[in-house]
Design an enzyme around this catalytic site. Sequence first.
Site, PDB file in Angstrom:
ATOM      1  N   ARG A   1       0.831  -1.211   0.000  1.00 28.62           N
ATOM      2  CA  ARG A   1       0.000   0.000   0.000  1.00 28.62           C
ATOM      3  C   ARG A   1       0.871   1.268   0.000  1.00 28.62           C
ATOM      4  O   ARG A   1       0.587   2.235  -0.709  1.00 28.62           O
ATOM      5  CB  ARG A   1      -0.957  -0.037   1.197  1.00 28.62           C
ATOM      6  CG  ARG A   1      -1.828   1.174   1.437  1.00 28.62           C
ATOM      7  CD  ARG A   1      -2.625   1.717   0.263  1.00 28.62           C
ATOM      8  NE  ARG A   1      -3.228   0.754  -0.602  1.00 28.62           N
ATOM      9  CZ  ARG A   1      -3.424   0.931  -1.904  1.00 28.62           C
ATOM     10  NH1 ARG A   1      -3.046   2.064  -2.494  1.00 28.62           N
ATOM     11  NH2 ARG A   1      -3.958  -0.001  -2.634  1.00 28.62           N
TER      12      ARG A   1
ATOM     13  N   LYS B   1       1.695  25.265  -5.035  1.00 29.33           N
ATOM     14  CA  LYS B   1       0.453  24.668  -4.518  1.00 29.33           C
ATOM     15  C   LYS B   1       0.601  23.153  -4.487  1.00 29.33           C
ATOM     16  O   LYS B   1      -0.040  22.431  -5.258  1.00 29.33           O
ATOM     17  CB  LYS B   1      -0.730  25.110  -5.384  1.00 29.33           C
ATOM     18  CG  LYS B   1      -0.951  26.619  -5.335  1.00 29.33           C
ATOM     19  CD  LYS B   1      -2.080  27.090  -6.245  1.00 29.33           C
ATOM     20  CE  LYS B   1      -2.222  28.609  -6.167  1.00 29.33           C
ATOM     21  NZ  LYS B   1      -3.223  29.133  -7.120  1.00 29.33           N
TER      22      LYS B   1
ATOM     23  N   LYS C   1       3.783  39.246  -5.875  1.00 28.83           N
ATOM     24  CA  LYS C   1       2.371  39.067  -6.208  1.00 28.83           C
ATOM     25  C   LYS C   1       1.618  40.380  -6.026  1.00 28.83           C
ATOM     26  O   LYS C   1       2.163  41.372  -5.536  1.00 28.83           O
ATOM     27  CB  LYS C   1       1.780  37.988  -5.309  1.00 28.83           C
ATOM     28  CG  LYS C   1       2.503  36.650  -5.412  1.00 28.83           C
ATOM     29  CD  LYS C   1       1.555  35.530  -5.739  1.00 28.83           C
ATOM     30  CE  LYS C   1       2.269  34.199  -5.770  1.00 28.83           C
ATOM     31  NZ  LYS C   1       1.896  33.354  -4.657  1.00 28.83           N
TER      32      LYS C   1
ATOM     33  N   GLU D   1       3.972  39.724 -10.812  1.00 22.78           N
ATOM     34  CA  GLU D   1       2.621  39.531 -11.345  1.00 22.78           C
ATOM     35  C   GLU D   1       2.095  40.857 -11.883  1.00 22.78           C
ATOM     36  O   GLU D   1       2.186  41.892 -11.212  1.00 22.78           O
ATOM     37  CB  GLU D   1       1.715  39.035 -10.215  1.00 22.78           C
ATOM     38  CG  GLU D   1       0.261  38.884 -10.614  1.00 22.78           C
ATOM     39  CD  GLU D   1      -0.620  38.434  -9.452  1.00 22.78           C
ATOM     40  OE1 GLU D   1      -0.095  37.777  -8.514  1.00 22.78           O
ATOM     41  OE2 GLU D   1      -1.813  38.756  -9.470  1.00 22.78           O
TER      42      GLU D   1
ATOM     43  N   ASP E   1      -1.424  37.451 -15.180  1.00 20.36           N
ATOM     44  CA  ASP E   1      -2.420  36.749 -14.392  1.00 20.36           C
ATOM     45  C   ASP E   1      -3.823  36.872 -14.966  1.00 20.36           C
ATOM     46  O   ASP E   1      -4.347  37.976 -15.138  1.00 20.36           O
ATOM     47  CB  ASP E   1      -2.401  37.283 -12.957  1.00 20.36           C
ATOM     48  CG  ASP E   1      -3.080  36.308 -12.011  1.00 20.36           C
ATOM     49  OD1 ASP E   1      -2.888  35.086 -12.182  1.00 20.36           O
ATOM     50  OD2 ASP E   1      -3.806  36.772 -11.112  1.00 20.36           O
TER      51      ASP E   1
END
Lengths: 283, 283, 283, 283, 283, 283
Positions: free
Chosen positions: B103, B138, B170, B200, B221
């Site tokens: 597993r 992410k 960002k 960005e 973006d």
Amino acid sequence: MSLSPPPRVMIEPLVRATLLEDLGRAGDLTTDAIVPLDLSVKCVFAARQPGVVAGLDLARLAFILIDPAIAFIVEKEDGSPVAKGGIIARVEGPARGILTAERTALNFLGHLSGIATATASIVAAITGTKAQVVCTRKTTPGLRAIEKYAVRAGGGGNHRFGLDDAVLIKDNHVAIAGSITEALRRARARAGHLVKIEIEVDTLAQLAEALEQKADAVLLDNMSPAMLTEAVKMVAGRAITEASGGITLATAPEIAASGVDLMSAGWLTHSAAVLDIGLDFLE
Amino acid sequence: MSLSPPPRVMIEPLVRATLLEDLGRAGDLTTDAIVPLDLSVKCVFAARQPGVVAGLDLARLAFILIDPAIAFIVEKEDGSPVAKGGIIARVEGPARGILTAERTALNFLGHLSGIATATASIVAAITGTKAQVVCTRKTTPGLRAIEKYAVRAGGGGNHRFGLDDAVLIKDNHVAIAGSITEALRRARARAGHLVKIEIEVDTLAQLAEALEQKADAVLLDNMSPAMLTEAVKMVAGRAITEASGGITLATAPEIAASGVDLMSAGWLTHSAAVLDIGLDFLE
Amino acid sequence: MSLSPPPRVMIEPLVRATLLEDLGRAGDLTTDAIVPLDLSVKCVFAARQPGVVAGLDLARLAFILIDPAIAFIVEKEDGSPVAKGGIIARVEGPARGILTAERTALNFLGHLSGIATATASIVAAITGTKAQVVCTRKTTPGLRAIEKYAVRAGGGGNHRFGLDDAVLIKDNHVAIAGSITEALRRARARAGHLVKIEIEVDTLAQLAEALEQKADAVLLDNMSPAMLTEAVKMVAGRAITEASGGITLATAPEIAASGVDLMSAGWLTHSAAVLDIGLDFLE
Amino acid sequence: MSLSPPPRVMIEPLVRATLLEDLGRAGDLTTDAIVPLDLSVKCVFAARQPGVVAGLDLARLAFILIDPAIAFIVEKEDGSPVAKGGIIARVEGPARGILTAERTALNFLGHLSGIATATASIVAAITGTKAQVVCTRKTTPGLRAIEKYAVRAGGGGNHRFGLDDAVLIKDNHVAIAGSITEALRRARARAGHLVKIEIEVDTLAQLAEALEQKADAVLLDNMSPAMLTEAVKMVAGRAITEASGGITLATAPEIAASGVDLMSAGWLTHSAAVLDIGLDFLE
Amino acid sequence: MSLSPPPRVMIEPLVRATLLEDLGRAGDLTTDAIVPLDLSVKCVFAARQPGVVAGLDLARLAFILIDPAIAFIVEKEDGSPVAKGGIIARVEGPARGILTAERTALNFLGHLSGIATATASIVAAITGTKAQVVCTRKTTPGLRAIEKYAVRAGGGGNHRFGLDDAVLIKDNHVAIAGSITEALRRARARAGHLVKIEIEVDTLAQLAEALEQKADAVLLDNMSPAMLTEAVKMVAGRAITEASGGITLATAPEIAASGVDLMSAGWLTHSAAVLDIGLDFLE
Amino acid sequence: MSLSPPPRVMIEPLVRATLLEDLGRAGDLTTDAIVPLDLSVKCVFAARQPGVVAGLDLARLAFILIDPAIAFIVEKEDGSPVAKGGIIARVEGPARGILTAERTALNFLGHLSGIATATASIVAAITGTKAQVVCTRKTTPGLRAIEKYAVRAGGGGNHRFGLDDAVLIKDNHVAIAGSITEALRRARARAGHLVKIEIEVDTLAQLAEALEQKADAVLLDNMSPAMLTEAVKMVAGRAITEASGGITLATAPEIAASGVDLMSAGWLTHSAAVLDIGLDFLE
């Protein structure tokens, strides 16, 4: 219903390790360069799509391990539904710490809310039946405890947490033992008195044998709804019945209608998409 | 093309921890009860659906950390396509160890192959364009290094590995700095000479400002394909262009056709479903 | 019956930590000063008193983690009885490594064999009854998994391994819930389908209530043999019966004669004396 | 006399690991299911038998690592005698946390108080002599530092803490060196100026040789009281004398009367029974 | 004289951590990109300046933890002098692994050889005196055990390894106790029988008091050679004498001539420059 | 300019490990024996020589991890110059904790301030030039992140933090690739879009080739000032220029005058002497 999140002593090592994974050796270059030390901000975690929330304790911990001056105020508890645009939590305090911990917090929150949301969707699909949706050991490496918690947050239940808290005899074990009967006999001789024994059966003949040997639970693998219905009738309450294989949103209602006690689905933990959540800065 | 898997010193702690997560305190109750110590078996990892393989070193390690007598023979290297039913690797040796590690090995192999497969599908969708598909930060907590490796196995590229190996400014950073220009100025003052700076931009005006300040890369973006095309023209090779937001199998070709250098997609790592792989025991 | 020792991946961290605890920062000052690098010796682990052996894998690991050139040859497997003077294992190889690892190996072997021996003594005392001797969660910090293994080596069984692999409702839980019935109801609502529920009862009235609620097991706490006999009769096979409290070598036969399924004793793990074992150097 | 418990930085990793050992992956199923989140309780640690207390800092830490809202008020400091029924500490706060941490706290407290009690009993038996009781390296894996602390709490002293803080030349080392003289010579050449050297002697001839070589301490192994008396006379203050082997409550007074400085007993740490302590809930 | 390097179990965690510190999350980008998997090379560690070697086991481990196929052949053992250009070790095998581990191996080897070389230089400067050069607790965080080993490789000795293996009463302790006499009395009451007690004295009056109280060793702090000579005469063998403060290559001979037993110098471990060593690739 | 120290989550594991390295198993024998539990003191960290401060967060953490009641008041922030005798920080609170943590705090503070001071000295030496001083990967095992921070505290910059955050093609890589061109081609194919590529060149011909291939940076290895001047002219702003090899206080001005962008020096981190700092007790 009470949903108990894991105590901090269980999740802190994981959150620390995940922060370090992102900080690397040089820390948050961007934020350190751009954001003044004394700037405070207010922001909110908002859902970009409807879902069910899970993982707030991990998100909170990500922030306060970076800066204990950050306040994290929950608006939607774990297990709560959230609408598109709904506010899940408020985060206030030093801008640097909030920006540095943001991604780690979101990665936990999105992943676990994604699992809770997937679980809730299938739970909803079988409302009115007696079946409970449960997850499996097909979890993401390192995240089993919190993924299983997310399933509970979504209204599902948990199967085994590992190889050691219950016996689950699969087809390969049966083949090695030679028969359902022999496999169950060996398992019974070894298992402690608080350890339940479940066995996978693929046919009704195997099921009869398992019932004869008083298995605590039977995993009815990849059976059609019709066959499941027959199996449940045959079991007649003598064992817990679990349907496994091919459980999707589409198939769930029919399978649940067979009367099985449980429906297990590995994809709840291994393939659920994240719930899309964003951190919005308020003026 | 050469694909270098992480050396054992990097993955061994993760595989050990994952085995212990499954073994718990009492170990594999089922296998210990049922399977004779001296039984050897042969089995194969077979794909239940077509895909691209990744994670063989982690799967191998799961077996040999449980029992070094287990042999793990690779049939499809990481990065290789595998058809439905195709054999990925052969595993031979003591049945106990194989069943106990199964597993854990599958959880790694399925998760990473799922990411590689998702990546490969989008890479295929934009064949003939100059765009490269890249992943983001992410990622699943604890798995960043191996998930980024899986993206490479699928033919994609990697964005930043963390907060510390590049500057990515960002929208919130820009807002705090007051302007694109000031944000870039601060970043330049802090970043080492081998650290690239990406920023960005949401509008062509911001893009012009970023180019003026000689950003190394610009993250375009959530722009429409038309706006991306205009942006790429405006950049004219002075910076690396990255399209971000809404990159799916459906939208990818049109976005790639804009001429951007990169297309980043968080879902490759946070929402790819596992590749369905099974371990089949041979007679 | 087969006794499966924990795989190396489970015990290696413990043995490494214990070696480091003894080596400290400067290592084995005495041996380094006195023993030539190239001297080889042969020695034997011999029992100074009769008992049952447990812990050989940990002892072996202590030696080979210090020097892989040391050979460790088992003469009495875990679970075997050994007479006074009996040879348990042979150790051959570099004298330095053997002397440095000796105390760590003996501390594991003596402690675990002490538990196995204590277990075996009480198992022997109740031969011919149906009762099984089991240990509890009253274990030495850090050693639960291997102490529970030592109990199995002595012929006993294991109760819960932790707070999470079964529900055990104690008197304080019952008091908080308000009644046996309510406590069992709450537990049933939370526990997974593979989790058994045991409840402590102090009176026959409580026992009746527990049976009514279909508890999987009942812990009959500090009852006299006469009362136990009555309780067992009342249960009539509807639940597993466990006698707890005051189980000693002296009281065990009478308690076992009551017909209980299990007798649990905390002292097997928290108060068993070590088995006296020595490492004798041969000429 | 001042008894300094190890600082939190030393014991926290051990207490965390022990809590996790008990919580496993799913946490405290029973308490989570039954006990309301907002219930507070008061309870006391009470001795079920007379003894000497040790380990309060570890017990406190078990509670506050689970829930910092729990108050732990000491009534009997480490090193204090407690009568049967005596209250050792009060614990107040959230019922959930108290029930979850109870067993871990008790396992530490019972084990260490058991060692302190055993030590105190033998210390009492030799009151009026100059001998000090000391423990050895025969400790439980992972617990050496706190077991040695418990011996001090019981009024005893500590021998070496490991292989590296003093030289202790045993019979096997002497045999390898060829003589007491050569063994001491080699040790002296290697040991730092703050490292003392003790040597095991089995005969008065060996003792004479050790004194000639100015050993700091001599371990008089398994000598009769008469022989010990003679040895002490022979040493005449030129070295520290330690009696070893066969030190029990019964034999201690006669051995102490020989005039030895120290009496070492491995069983204080490896075979002392726990002190029976319970956690009683108050109305 | 035999120099015993720490066993692998002691150094492996440090070497693993240091490799991971260098590999980060993405591994060796340069080597993976450029060097063919099947290329083997031969190279040598060569000294760029004369010195004394230390740290070969750590360097070897860096290579074999990256790739066990790498051979590491020692030419100059730890503790050996090496001339400028002298070959210390040969490294042969897969080019990738060698290039990836090179810097980690060199960082250990250069740092420890630097300490050994500094030690050897001062040892050489006092040849013919009875004084031994020793290091202190002023070591680099995390490296104490191996830095103390490097001092031994350079011909020096070791002072305390930590706060717990000997008592060292400094001026602040004396001030708190109120007097040399009281400080020594308190220390004696607490210290185990194998723990030596050293005390810092700044004046001959303090020295007299320390001798009166039978300190095992006296640290003569920042005394002139003349005063040291007087102090040594006053001690007359009743205690070990240690000169501390201002020990440099220039001052060492005069200080050693005072007749002190020991000269301690913190800079051996905290300020020694690395020994310049390079890894040269052979054709 | 703002200097961002690493967040606590990054340095706490290192400080904890270093405290445990010093405390060993028995803790601070001297302080525990001599210093009353209730004694409070005030003291100051004072520089014994002029320098630049770095490492205050680590020093503070050493104290508060031992006893959170200790107050640590900074007088000179990291990066500040301090004169001989200047007070760097005040420490107030329980005497025991302060004495126990003193050496750990000083070892961090001295080591990092030593690096900052060395860096500042060379930065000062090239004032007025455009060159920046940077460190290398020649750092002390385990301390890379904080040593690189100390270089920034001294006014320097950082080169790569590891093998994975930039490509640095050295002479051996070039030799294996066959040419500068091929090495750069392979690196470009593998490196992500945010990864810069630097290459070592030894001749102007190699430099021309590197420029042709658009290397982001060129490492001009061991070139004379004259040759560097020529190289800089040749580069003409097309790449970042880094002088490496033989950078000392004496040579730095002339090298900087060549117009290079960067001067890298390994000795800043591997061979800087500690800054001599003492902890003085007041009153």
